[in-house]
Write a protein that holds these residues in place. Structure first.
Motif, short mmCIF file in Angstrom:
data_model
loop_
_atom_site.label_atom_id
_atom_site.label_comp_id
_atom_site.label_asym_id
_atom_site.label_seq_id
_atom_site.Cartn_x
_atom_site.Cartn_y
_atom_site.Cartn_z
N SER A 133 0.84 -1.21 0.00
CA SER A 133 0.00 0.00 0.00
C SER A 133 0.86 1.25 0.00
O SER A 133 0.62 2.20 -0.76
CB SER A 133 -0.92 -0.01 1.22
N ASN A 134 1.90 1.25 0.85
CA ASN A 134 2.80 2.41 0.91
C ASN A 134 3.56 2.60 -0.41
O ASN A 134 3.69 3.72 -0.90
CB ASN A 134 3.80 2.24 2.06
N ILE A 135 4.05 1.49 -0.97
CA ILE A 135 4.81 1.57 -2.21
C ILE A 135 3.92 1.99 -3.39
O ILE A 135 4.36 2.71 -4.29
CB ILE A 135 5.49 0.21 -2.51
N SER A 136 2.66 1.55 -3.36
CA SER A 136 1.75 1.87 -4.47
C SER A 136 1.56 3.37 -4.64
O SER A 136 1.22 3.84 -5.73
CB SER A 136 0.39 1.19 -4.25
N THR A 166 -1.12 7.21 16.98
CA THR A 166 -1.29 7.70 15.61
C THR A 166 -2.65 8.38 15.42
O THR A 166 -3.06 8.66 14.30
CB THR A 166 -1.18 6.53 14.61
N VAL A 167 -3.33 8.64 16.53
CA VAL A 167 -4.69 9.19 16.48
C VAL A 167 -4.74 10.50 15.69
O VAL A 167 -5.53 10.66 14.76
CB VAL A 167 -5.25 9.40 17.90
N VAL A 168 -3.91 11.45 16.08
CA VAL A 168 -3.96 12.79 15.48
C VAL A 168 -3.64 12.73 13.99
O VAL A 168 -4.31 13.38 13.18
CB VAL A 168 -3.00 13.75 16.20
N ILE A 169 -2.64 11.93 13.60
CA ILE A 169 -2.27 11.87 12.18
C ILE A 169 -3.38 11.25 11.34
O ILE A 169 -3.63 11.66 10.21
CB ILE A 169 -0.93 11.13 11.99
N PHE A 170 -4.09 10.24 11.90
CA PHE A 170 -5.23 9.65 11.21
C PHE A 170 -6.32 10.70 11.00
O PHE A 170 -6.85 10.86 9.89
CB PHE A 170 -5.79 8.47 12.01
N GLY A 177 3.00 8.54 10.28
CA GLY A 177 2.28 7.47 10.97
C GLY A 177 3.20 6.28 11.26
O GLY A 177 3.14 5.70 12.35
N PHE A 178 4.03 5.93 10.29
CA PHE A 178 4.96 4.81 10.48
C PHE A 178 5.97 5.11 11.58
O PHE A 178 6.27 4.25 12.42
CB PHE A 178 5.70 4.51 9.17
N LEU A 179 6.48 6.35 11.61
CA LEU A 179 7.45 6.73 12.63
C LEU A 179 6.82 6.71 14.02
O LEU A 179 7.44 6.25 15.00
CB LEU A 179 8.01 8.12 12.33
N LEU A 180 5.59 7.21 14.12
CA LEU A 180 4.88 7.20 15.39
C LEU A 180 4.61 5.77 15.86
O LEU A 180 4.81 5.43 17.03
CB LEU A 180 3.56 7.97 15.28
#
Length: 221
Positions: free
Chosen positions: A14-17, A63-67, A53-56
């Motif tokens: 998904s990330n690579i796509s 990851t609530v806020v970034i979502f 999100g990945f770093l968090l």
């Protein structure tokens, strides 16, 4: 070395796509119209949110806020996009109504149901429903404005399909999103959320196809 699980493979895919529509957008960036730049901005925002999100997540932080921030930005950017492609004022009224419903819902949901510092899955659901309405409106609009001979070679047909499919297939996840993200057993929740990553791959591919079909000769469209 541990082998990757299916859900991890899907997440990575998904990330690579995202690189596919980004690469195609870069080839069109010098002559793209405002509408294509909006989609390009969505691609970039999505990539940045994925990284943060990945770093968090890797640092075992929330990851609530970034979502919540991602889906809010996605709503406003797509609302701007549909305002630009629905040329008739009678149809643009629908966009204004959708914006009003979203803003009112955001205030009420944030105050009374799900604060901004918890997963606002109800707002994700409202966003999905509004975007489905927008995409259906554009679909019917396109049937009367785009020639049949060039219908599937039109950029915005593919982009609209990406929006419609992504939000339609994600509806059930948004309905049960709070449970999946906060209460369900983590390994099982990760598997369930993989369905969202599959939806994301489909959206990215359709966005890439749409941007690919964009040509300088239709830059005024």
């Amino acid at each position: 070395m541990e082998s990757l699980t299916v859900s991890e493979i899907i997440r990575i895919a998904s990330n690579i796509s995202l690189l596919i529509p980004l690469a195609v957008y870069i080839t069109r960036i010098t002559y793209a119209s405002k509408r294509v730049h909006i989609i390009g901005t969505i691609i970039i925002v999505s990539g940045l949110c994925d990284i943060v999100g990945f770093l968090l997540f890797s640092g075992q932080q929330s990851t609530v806020v970034i979502f919540n921030l991602y889906y809010a930005l996605l709503f406003f950017l797509l609302t701007w996009f549909y305002y630009e492609v629905l040329f008739l004022n009678t149809r643009r009224v629908m966009v204004w109504i959708g914006l009003a419903v979203y803003l009112q819902s955001f205030i009420l949901v944030t105050i009374y149901i799900q604060g901004f510092f918890e997963y606002q899955t109800l707002m994700w659901l409202i966003t999905a429903l509004i975007m489905i309405v927008y995409s259906i409106a554009y679909f019917f609009y396109s049937l009367t404005t785009i020639p049949t001979t060039s219908y599937f070679g039109n950029s915005f047909i593919w982009i609209n399909a990406g929006v419609m499919i992504y939000f339609t297939l994600s509806l059930f996840l948004f309905v049960m999103g709070d449970y999946v993200l906060t209460e369900m057993d983590k390994p099982l929740g990760t598997i369930v959320w993989s369905a969202h990553n599959v939806n994301n791959i489909i959206k990215n591919v359709l966005f890439a196809v749409g941007i690919f079909f964009y040509r300088k000769k239709i830059a005024s469209f």
